[in-house]
Scaffold this motif. Sequence first.
Motif, short mmCIF file in Angstrom:
data_model
loop_
_atom_site.label_atom_id
_atom_site.label_comp_id
_atom_site.label_asym_id
_atom_site.label_seq_id
_atom_site.Cartn_x
_atom_site.Cartn_y
_atom_site.Cartn_z
N ARG A 154 -5.89 61.01 52.78
CA ARG A 154 -5.80 59.70 52.12
C ARG A 154 -4.34 59.28 52.12
O ARG A 154 -3.46 60.01 51.68
CB ARG A 154 -6.36 59.77 50.68
CG ARG A 154 -7.75 60.40 50.61
CD ARG A 154 -8.42 60.19 49.27
NE ARG A 154 -8.97 58.87 49.11
CZ ARG A 154 -10.13 58.48 49.66
NH1 ARG A 154 -10.84 59.31 50.38
NH2 ARG A 154 -10.57 57.25 49.48
N THR A 199 -18.65 53.53 54.86
CA THR A 199 -17.33 53.04 55.30
C THR A 199 -17.03 51.69 54.64
O THR A 199 -17.94 50.96 54.25
CB THR A 199 -17.28 52.84 56.84
OG1 THR A 199 -18.31 51.92 57.21
CG2 THR A 199 -17.45 54.13 57.58
N GLU A 209 -12.90 49.80 60.24
CA GLU A 209 -12.97 50.37 58.89
C GLU A 209 -11.73 51.23 58.62
O GLU A 209 -11.25 51.92 59.53
CB GLU A 209 -14.27 51.20 58.73
CG GLU A 209 -14.22 52.62 59.28
CD GLU A 209 -14.11 52.73 60.80
OE1 GLU A 209 -14.29 51.72 61.50
OE2 GLU A 209 -13.82 53.84 61.30
N ASP A 210 -11.18 51.14 57.39
CA ASP A 210 -10.02 52.00 57.10
C ASP A 210 -10.30 53.00 55.98
O ASP A 210 -9.37 53.72 55.56
CB ASP A 210 -8.74 51.18 56.83
CG ASP A 210 -8.91 50.11 55.76
OD1 ASP A 210 -10.01 50.00 55.19
OD2 ASP A 210 -7.93 49.37 55.50
N VAL A 211 -11.54 53.06 55.52
CA VAL A 211 -11.94 54.07 54.53
C VAL A 211 -13.31 54.61 54.95
O VAL A 211 -14.21 53.84 55.28
CB VAL A 211 -12.05 53.47 53.11
CG1 VAL A 211 -12.43 54.54 52.10
CG2 VAL A 211 -10.74 52.79 52.70
N THR A 213 -16.19 57.89 53.95
CA THR A 213 -16.58 59.04 53.13
C THR A 213 -17.82 59.66 53.75
O THR A 213 -18.81 58.95 53.97
CB THR A 213 -16.87 58.60 51.69
OG1 THR A 213 -15.76 57.83 51.22
CG2 THR A 213 -17.06 59.80 50.76
N ASP A 227 -13.30 63.02 53.50
CA ASP A 227 -12.96 61.65 53.08
C ASP A 227 -11.61 61.24 53.66
O ASP A 227 -10.64 62.00 53.63
CB ASP A 227 -12.99 61.53 51.55
CG ASP A 227 -12.05 62.47 50.84
OD1 ASP A 227 -12.25 63.70 50.91
OD2 ASP A 227 -11.09 61.97 50.22
N CYS A 228 -11.59 60.04 54.24
CA CYS A 228 -10.41 59.55 54.95
C CYS A 228 -10.10 58.13 54.49
O CYS A 228 -11.02 57.33 54.34
CB CYS A 228 -10.66 59.49 56.45
SG CYS A 228 -11.18 61.03 57.17
N SER A 229 -8.82 57.84 54.31
CA SER A 229 -8.45 56.49 53.91
C SER A 229 -7.04 56.17 54.40
O SER A 229 -6.15 57.03 54.34
CB SER A 229 -8.49 56.37 52.38
OG SER A 229 -7.86 55.17 51.96
N TYR A 230 -6.86 54.96 54.90
CA TYR A 230 -5.51 54.43 55.14
C TYR A 230 -5.24 53.28 54.17
O TYR A 230 -4.40 52.42 54.44
CB TYR A 230 -5.35 53.96 56.59
CG TYR A 230 -4.89 55.06 57.53
CD1 TYR A 230 -3.72 55.79 57.28
CD2 TYR A 230 -5.60 55.37 58.68
CE1 TYR A 230 -3.29 56.79 58.13
CE2 TYR A 230 -5.17 56.37 59.55
CZ TYR A 230 -4.02 57.07 59.26
OH TYR A 230 -3.58 58.07 60.12
N THR A 232 -4.91 53.99 50.71
CA THR A 232 -4.70 54.70 49.44
C THR A 232 -3.20 54.82 49.16
O THR A 232 -2.48 55.62 49.78
CB THR A 232 -5.38 56.08 49.51
OG1 THR A 232 -6.78 55.85 49.70
CG2 THR A 232 -5.16 56.87 48.23
#
Length: 343
Positions: A154, A199, A209-211, A213, A227-230, A232
Amino acid sequence: MAELRGALIGCGFFAVNQMHAWRDIAGASIVAICDRDPERLKIVGDQFGIAKRYTDAAELFAGESLDFVDIATTAPSHRPLVEMAAAHRVPVICQKPFAPTLADAKAMVGACAQAGVPLMVHENFRWQSPIQAVRAVLDSGEIGTPFFGRISFRSAYDVFSGQPYLATGKRFIIEDLGIHILDIARFLLGDVSVITTRTVRINPGISGEDVATMLMDHDSGAISVVDCSYATKLATEPFPETLIEIDGSDGTIRLAQGYRLTVTGKSGTAITDVSPPLLPWASRPWHNIQESVVAIQQHWVDCLAKGIEPATSGADNLKTFALVEAAYAGAASRQPVQLDTLL
Ligand code: NAD
Ligand code: 89V
């Protein structure tokens, strides 16, 4: 053993790390480079003192006698270039994402298998030393049998300035970054049977998409959340650290921000600093990724010397790539996706 003669195709943003890493590795060197953009060819050729330069990959294969080729272009060119290497019987490394589609990826694995040519995907995140440290704890048996994992990335780091194409594709975080984190989940907890995905896009300035789960069932019986996010924004930007929590029958592993590894297990609790080394040519915060480039390229040279399949061979990477396809399909349908329907 004679030094392996390699060529690099694609002299862009990330290839510079690969060129530095080849210089650090005994037993192999890059003797020729190729980029269809003459400006990139000149920049990288001059920086690394490579005289043999090609703007056309077909001319490179025709003009050079090679022991391997390292493809560092973006995904749309991967299939034709890998198939060209297979046709010339040249062992090949291909950057991630392996291909635009799973069908392309399967065709590339098939072409190399038919030609009897080794194929490795440059899936380097599992080669980061903090990730290898987590794997070593699992192998030691200290925490028993893992039953839960959370593999998390994140960040709000601006990846678009270095890699502008990431802002324009219909797919973004799962295809570009999630692919690494899904591969780490497979590396630590084994292959996956079912994935459920949600997403979102938070940044209005990008197309994909930038998030993301993801919830996964592993064949081992473990459950994981990836879980990935750009999107956060944190007090201390963690890019590009992957954070890990694993619970096992006899203990836990926590890889926390700042490369702090806490293991609680059969022998009590131990806290270790597993920070990656800062190589002389590396720069923070990328040094974690840069170090893993040396590790995976060294692995390739070792595997070629021993005649064994690399850990992230094309065939292995189909399972990571299938997770990406399954994640997008499941995000669209909002249904769990079985992996055996894709592989
Ligand atoms: P980039 O656009 O900066 O560089 C790609 C280069 O390839 C360009 O110079 C382009 O002219 C050249 N090229 C494209 N098609 C070609 C062809 N057919 N023949 C010759 N040259 C060709 O891209 P980048 O940011 O360096 O990314 C390259 C790949 O590396 C991508 O697949 C990306 O996902 C991956 N990547 C991996 C990591 C990692 O940690 N593994 C990190 C960043 C990028
Ligand atoms: O590793 C990669 O593929 C990069 C980054 C870490 C920036 O997402 O694109």
